[in-house]
Design a protein around this motif. Structure first.
Motif, PDB file in Angstrom:
ATOM      1  N   LYS A 301      -5.734  -6.299  -7.702  1.00 30.68           N
ATOM      2  CA  LYS A 301      -4.624  -5.370  -7.468  1.00 30.68           C
ATOM      3  C   LYS A 301      -3.867  -5.690  -6.177  1.00 30.68           C
ATOM      4  O   LYS A 301      -2.662  -5.432  -6.078  1.00 30.68           O
ATOM      5  N   TYR A 302      -4.554  -6.274  -5.184  1.00 31.85           N
ATOM      6  CA  TYR A 302      -3.885  -6.616  -3.937  1.00 31.85           C
ATOM      7  C   TYR A 302      -2.858  -7.721  -4.153  1.00 31.85           C
ATOM      8  O   TYR A 302      -1.832  -7.772  -3.461  1.00 31.85           O
ATOM      9  N   LYS A 304      -1.196  -8.018  -6.944  1.00 28.78           N
ATOM     10  CA  LYS A 304      -0.094  -7.347  -7.623  1.00 28.78           C
ATOM     11  C   LYS A 304       0.823  -6.687  -6.602  1.00 28.78           C
ATOM     12  O   LYS A 304       2.056  -6.800  -6.689  1.00 28.78           O
ATOM     13  N   ILE A 305       0.242  -6.006  -5.645  1.00 32.86           N
ATOM     14  CA  ILE A 305       1.045  -5.350  -4.600  1.00 32.86           C
ATOM     15  C   ILE A 305       1.863  -6.384  -3.835  1.00 32.86           C
ATOM     16  O   ILE A 305       3.059  -6.189  -3.576  1.00 32.86           O
ATOM     17  N   LEU A 308       4.772  -7.677  -6.029  1.00 35.63           N
ATOM     18  CA  LEU A 308       5.857  -6.695  -6.111  1.00 35.63           C
ATOM     19  C   LEU A 308       6.720  -6.742  -4.855  1.00 35.63           C
ATOM     20  O   LEU A 308       7.957  -6.700  -4.934  1.00 35.63           O
ATOM     21  N   ASN A 309       6.073  -6.843  -3.707  1.00 34.81           N
ATOM     22  CA  ASN A 309       6.816  -6.925  -2.446  1.00 34.81           C
ATOM     23  C   ASN A 309       7.638  -8.207  -2.370  1.00 34.81           C
ATOM     24  O   ASN A 309       8.818  -8.186  -1.986  1.00 34.81           O
ATOM     25  N   GLN A 315       7.876  -0.346  -6.289  1.00 33.63           N
ATOM     26  CA  GLN A 315       6.450  -0.170  -6.016  1.00 33.63           C
ATOM     27  C   GLN A 315       5.750   0.699  -7.053  1.00 33.63           C
ATOM     28  O   GLN A 315       4.519   0.649  -7.185  1.00 33.63           O
ATOM     29  N   VAL A 318       3.196  -0.722  -9.580  1.00 30.93           N
ATOM     30  CA  VAL A 318       1.807  -1.034  -9.254  1.00 30.93           C
ATOM     31  C   VAL A 318       0.851  -0.329 -10.207  1.00 30.93           C
ATOM     32  O   VAL A 318      -0.255  -0.829 -10.479  1.00 30.93           O
ATOM     33  N   ASN A 319       1.258   0.813 -10.748  1.00 25.12           N
ATOM     34  CA  ASN A 319       0.414   1.548 -11.684  1.00 25.12           C
ATOM     35  C   ASN A 319       0.869   1.392 -13.130  1.00 25.12           C
ATOM     36  O   ASN A 319       0.388   2.113 -14.006  1.00 25.12           O
TER      37      ASN A 319
END
Length: 503
Positions: A301-302, A304-305, A308-309, A315, A318-319
């Motif tokens: 998931k990190y 993915k974050i 996205l950035n 943001q 992310v979900n």
């Protein structure tokens, strides 16, 4: 007749072999597509299994010679192409880790040293690519006959090197020193056949009989090197078992070569490509924000974050499901089907990232969708290797709607990253992605090539994504798969030995 390399008898005795592996591109020295990946990874694994492999490829000007210790050797030769005598030199790189793996570069400043692989800086194919790759084929034979380098097998790859078997069979007296050498032609993408104008037949250096109607090099009034290679090679292989069946049974999938292959009387062997896990593994990937493994998949998931950035996506994604695609934007890759489907896909409340370049009309369409869905749909044109790795690690799903796909490597890499593939059931995609049925599987598959059929597995994947426990099971199934090159290399060794001793 169609069989697979895995079916070749294991009773054939193994012995020390020398392979000349000839390719127009070889990673990490030169690469445009999957051929470069194969030519970079397969010889390494063959050498690790005890086979001596000399890779032969052009010494392009685009090769980073400061990065690699490539050394000139005192060997020169002259090749005749048409009426021109072309002088060539040779350079060599030897793997420090595996001395049985060596790469020879054909050095000629005009045809290779001052240029890239296939296209100029503006993306246009060189007008004399026919001549350049005829030069590669003849030069490869000169390098292969250097003292101590005579191969048991010359492994040819795609149309660029398909004339090598033709030269050996057309004039066996001239090439008497290869009388015990066999040839294997691997069809990585049978649609690219090197079609040339009949006006250029004098370049090919074979008798006129080869160009008569229905003869080996003639194809609807033009010259077809791949057709001739299929006819004259001792063995033929392709890059997945399913694609072997496809090209034997379909004029469409074989790009017109079905009857040529059948009439040759040869077996087509389907050997699945592998993935270089030293390059594509989330635990050791130098490009991603946070390495992870099957034991620590939650840390994906990190990535993915971070993705996205980096890409300017909202943001909130992310979900939500984030779908990635790394592909050439061409018809073969299913881009027209994708364009037809994107609006319906975006109603599923997803984010999407597309990396690749290709046909101008497809690039324009991608820009249109990026404007229509700001901060939810992002496109990056060109080939960006670090970003490709970040997409593998940061996305939840990986889309490959290819109309046909001889093998495909990116879906196998995606599996290792826990990036769940959504694919069309064709070629190597059918051999590697198993549809999730609620209990087992590692991805989502659609069989009929239509927008409605593409939307269904995307919708199914989004639904399962919302069930965290079930989604984790699919991810772990994918990450547990092993598509390493060692397995493929073992099958190629069996095929080499079978070709030498039986064919």
């Amino acid at each position: 007749m169609l069989v697979y390399a895995a079916e070749i008898t294991d009773s054939i005795k193994r012995y020390n072999m020398k392979i000349a592996f000839v390719s127009a591109e070889v990673y990490p020295f030169s690469k445009v597509g999957g051929l470069g990946d194969v030519a970079g990874a397969l010889p390494v694994e063959l050498a690790n299994l005890g086979i001596s492999v000399n890779v032969i490829t052009p010494g392009y000007g685009s090769i980073n010679r400061k990065r690699f210790p490539i050394q000139r050797i005192p060997y020169r030769f002259t090749v005749k192409i048409g009426g021109e005598m072309i002088e060539c030199g040779v350079s060599r790189w030897v793997s420090a880790e595996q001395p049985k793996h060596c790469v020879y570069f054909v050095e000629n400043e005009f045809y290779f040293g001052a240029r890239g692989i296939y296209n100029d800086a503006n993306g246009r194919a060189y007008d004399d690519n026919n001549k350049r790759f005829l030069l590669l084929g003849k030069a490869a034979l000169e390098i292969a006959r250097m003292p101590g380098e005579r191969p048991d097998i010359i492994h040819c790859n795609d149309n660029h090197t398909a004339m090598i078997p033709v030269y050996l069979k057309a004039d066996p007296a001239l090439h008497h020193d290869f009388k015990n050498t066999k040839t294997l032609l691997t069809l990585h993408n049978i649609a690219y056949q090197g079609i040339d104008s009949m006006d250029h037949k004098d370049l090919y250096g074979v008798p006129d009989d080869f160009f008569r109607p229905m003869a080996a090099l003639e194809w609807w009034g033009q010259i077809n090197p791949l057709k001739a290679g299929i006819i004259f090679a001792d063995g033929i292989s392709t890059v997945s078992p399913t694609h072997a069946r496809e090209i034997m049974n379909s004029e469409v999938f074989s790009a017109g070569m079905q009857n040529i292959i059948r009439s040759s009387g040869k077996t087509v062997y389907g050997i699945l490509n592998g993935v270089d896990y030293q390059e594509w593994h989330p635990a050791t990937d130098r490009y991603i924000a946070k390495p992870y493994s099957i034991e620590t998949v939650e840390e994906k998931k990190y990535n993915k974050i971070a993705l996205l950035n980096d890409m300017g996506l909202d943001q909130s994604v992310v979900n939500k499901p984030l779908i990635g695609m790394v592909s050439r934007l061409v018809e073969q890759k299913g881009i027209s089907l994708l364009i037809e489907s994107i609006d319906r896909m975006m109603t599923l409340d997803i984010g999407m990232i597309v990396l690749g370049s290709g046909e101008p009309e497809y690039e324009r369409a991608m820009r249109k969708f990026a404007r229509r869905y700001p901060r939810r749909f992002v496109v990056d044109f060109g080939y960006n290797n670090p970003l490709a790795h970040k997409i593998m690690a940061g996305c939840d799903m990986f889309l490959m709607p290819s109309r046909y796909e001889p093998c495909g490597i990116t879906q196998m890499a995606a599996l290792k990253y826990g990036n769940v593939p959504i694919v069309h059931k064709t070629g190597g995609l059918a051999d590697t992605v198993i549809h999730w049925d609620g209990q087992s599987g590692n991805g989502f598959v659609f069989e009929n090539y239509s927008s409605d059929d593409l939307i269904k597995p995307v919708r199914d994947a989004v639904t399962v994504f919302m069930n965290g426990k079930e989604w984790r099971r699919i991810r772990l199934n994918g990450m547990a798969t092993d598509f390493s090159w060692k397995r493929s290399a073992q099958q190629y060794i069996e095929l080499y030995e079978y070709t030498c001793q039986v064919l």
